[in-house]
Write a protein that holds these residues in place. Sequence first.
Motif, PDB file in Angstrom:
ATOM      1  N   ALA A 188     -69.714  42.518 -23.254  1.00  0.00           N
ATOM      2  CA  ALA A 188     -69.302  43.923 -23.340  1.00  0.00           C
ATOM      3  C   ALA A 188     -67.804  43.930 -23.615  1.00  0.00           C
ATOM      4  CB  ALA A 188     -69.595  44.640 -22.038  1.00  0.00           C
ATOM      5  N   ALA A 189     -67.356  44.878 -24.413  1.00  0.00           N
ATOM      6  CA  ALA A 189     -65.943  44.903 -24.795  1.00  0.00           C
ATOM      7  C   ALA A 189     -65.487  46.338 -25.016  1.00  0.00           C
ATOM      8  CB  ALA A 189     -65.743  44.084 -26.076  1.00  0.00           C
ATOM      9  N   GLY A 190     -64.185  46.507 -24.982  1.00  0.00           N
ATOM     10  CA  GLY A 190     -63.606  47.807 -25.288  1.00  0.00           C
ATOM     11  C   GLY A 190     -63.296  47.903 -26.771  1.00  0.00           C
ATOM     12  N   LEU A 193     -58.032  46.468 -16.306  1.00  0.00           N
ATOM     13  CA  LEU A 193     -58.121  46.910 -17.687  1.00  0.00           C
ATOM     14  C   LEU A 193     -56.717  46.966 -18.272  1.00  0.00           C
ATOM     15  CD1 LEU A 193     -60.938  47.733 -18.943  1.00  0.00           C
ATOM     16  CD2 LEU A 193     -60.942  47.587 -16.467  1.00  0.00           C
ATOM     17  N   GLU A 194     -56.632  47.275 -19.563  1.00  0.00           N
ATOM     18  CA  GLU A 194     -55.329  47.242 -20.229  1.00  0.00           C
ATOM     19  C   GLU A 194     -54.560  48.546 -20.036  1.00  0.00           C
ATOM     20  OE1 GLU A 194     -58.239  46.085 -21.710  1.00  0.00           O
ATOM     21  OE2 GLU A 194     -57.528  44.098 -21.101  1.00  0.00           O
ATOM     22  N   TYR A 220     -53.017  48.207 -25.127  1.00  0.00           N
ATOM     23  CA  TYR A 220     -53.985  48.572 -26.184  1.00  0.00           C
ATOM     24  C   TYR A 220     -53.280  48.736 -27.531  1.00  0.00           C
ATOM     25  CZ  TYR A 220     -57.834  49.287 -22.860  1.00  0.00           C
ATOM     26  OH  TYR A 220     -58.816  49.108 -21.919  1.00  0.00           O
ATOM     27  N   VAL A 271     -61.666  44.244 -27.271  1.00  0.00           N
ATOM     28  CA  VAL A 271     -61.036  43.409 -26.229  1.00  0.00           C
ATOM     29  C   VAL A 271     -61.999  43.237 -25.061  1.00  0.00           C
ATOM     30  CG1 VAL A 271     -59.838  45.453 -25.250  1.00  0.00           C
ATOM     31  CG2 VAL A 271     -59.023  43.151 -24.683  1.00  0.00           C
ATOM     32  N   GLY A 272     -62.043  42.015 -24.557  1.00  0.00           N
ATOM     33  CA  GLY A 272     -62.905  41.716 -23.414  1.00  0.00           C
ATOM     34  C   GLY A 272     -62.380  40.525 -22.643  1.00  0.00           C
ATOM     35  N   MET A 273     -63.141  40.111 -21.633  1.00  0.00           N
ATOM     36  CA  MET A 273     -62.641  39.102 -20.675  1.00  0.00           C
ATOM     37  C   MET A 273     -63.467  37.812 -20.687  1.00  0.00           C
ATOM     38  SD  MET A 273     -61.966  41.807 -17.585  1.00  0.00           S
ATOM     39  CE  MET A 273     -61.192  43.409 -17.930  1.00  0.00           C
ATOM     40  N   THR A 315     -68.223  49.354 -25.022  1.00  0.00           N
ATOM     41  CA  THR A 315     -68.568  50.233 -23.904  1.00  0.00           C
ATOM     42  C   THR A 315     -67.537  51.328 -23.642  1.00  0.00           C
ATOM     43  OG1 THR A 315     -67.538  48.639 -22.440  1.00  0.00           O
ATOM     44  CG2 THR A 315     -69.928  48.492 -22.689  1.00  0.00           C
ATOM     45  N   ASP A 316     -66.364  51.206 -24.246  1.00  0.00           N
ATOM     46  CA  ASP A 316     -65.359  52.253 -24.063  1.00  0.00           C
ATOM     47  C   ASP A 316     -64.404  52.259 -25.259  1.00  0.00           C
ATOM     48  OD1 ASP A 316     -64.738  49.694 -22.810  1.00  0.00           O
ATOM     49  OD2 ASP A 316     -62.811  50.557 -22.244  1.00  0.00           O
ATOM     50  N   CYS A 337     -60.671  52.537 -26.599  1.00  0.00           N
ATOM     51  CA  CYS A 337     -59.350  52.252 -26.034  1.00  0.00           C
ATOM     52  C   CYS A 337     -58.261  52.895 -26.881  1.00  0.00           C
ATOM     53  CB  CYS A 337     -59.164  50.739 -25.951  1.00  0.00           C
ATOM     54  SG  CYS A 337     -60.554  49.912 -25.146  1.00  0.00           S
ATOM     55  N   ILE A 369     -69.331  52.639 -18.200  1.00  0.00           N
ATOM     56  CA  ILE A 369     -69.336  51.402 -18.998  1.00  0.00           C
ATOM     57  C   ILE A 369     -70.692  50.703 -18.855  1.00  0.00           C
ATOM     58  CG2 ILE A 369     -68.384  49.035 -19.021  1.00  0.00           C
ATOM     59  CD1 ILE A 369     -65.619  50.187 -18.889  1.00  0.00           C
TER      60      ILE A 369
END
Length: 272
Positions: free
Chosen positions: A113-115, A192-193, A198, A209-211, A234-235, A237, A250
Amino acid sequence: MLTRQQIEQSAEFLINKGFDQPEIGIVLGTGLGKLVDSIEEPVVAHYNTIPSFPLATVEFHSGKLIYGMMGGKKVVVMQGRFHLYEGYDFIDITYPIRVMHELGIKKLLVSNAAGAVNLKMKKGDMMLIEDHINLQGGSPLAFKGVNQFGERFVDMSAPYDTAMNGILKNLAKEQGVTLHEGVYASVVGPQLETRAEYRMLKNMGADAVGMSTVPEVIVANHLSLPVCAVSVLTDECDPDNLEPVNVPEIIAIAEKAEPRMVALFKTLIEEL
Ligand code: HPA
């Protein structure tokens, strides 16, 4: 330090359990969990029962490797991955990839999952990772003895397999689902960022962007293992209209995208 012996011990245990020459390894991230329902004749090994698994801690009791058949292929699926933000190191989080390779996988499929940093991409959409930017401040290849496992200076000119990417793009078209293509930036998290971050990510050329994912992909390249990866966004940014993070939302968005993601991966496995 990672040793060959450790990996061989883990693999031997799994082979004795019935993990018989899997062809495809799959890392289930957010958005792909339901894929396990499609595994026929599953054999399960909890991480904390596998010898030499550095992650065999009480803390991480729910993670498991599942072996079985899917789309006519022998697969091994990692349910539960490890993140830097949980306190694991780069060797820990990529250890299962090396074990799956030792078992014989020929291809690796990854999801996360990523933004969405690229605002043309909307939440709920999927993005095929075409390239990445490692912002995690380290490498799973920066340790003593890495040469035992492959060339230290790994080429990253084409880290994601173009053949699998091509199939995924065709399948998405056939299935009538949106599959963007873009650059994934990996950060440590877990916070989160900020808006400034961002903005920086966008300026440096990231689309999402993700982790996770980047360490696993670096190790796959180290092992010359073709890899593909898909993010569920999922979101959104947008640094100029940033809303506070809404974790339940999310998760809800990732769950909504899940059937599309699962269908995409299942049909990919059939075609490989
Ligand atoms: N940033 C980092 N990781 C994420 C995000 C995000 O905006 N959304 C989902 N995972």
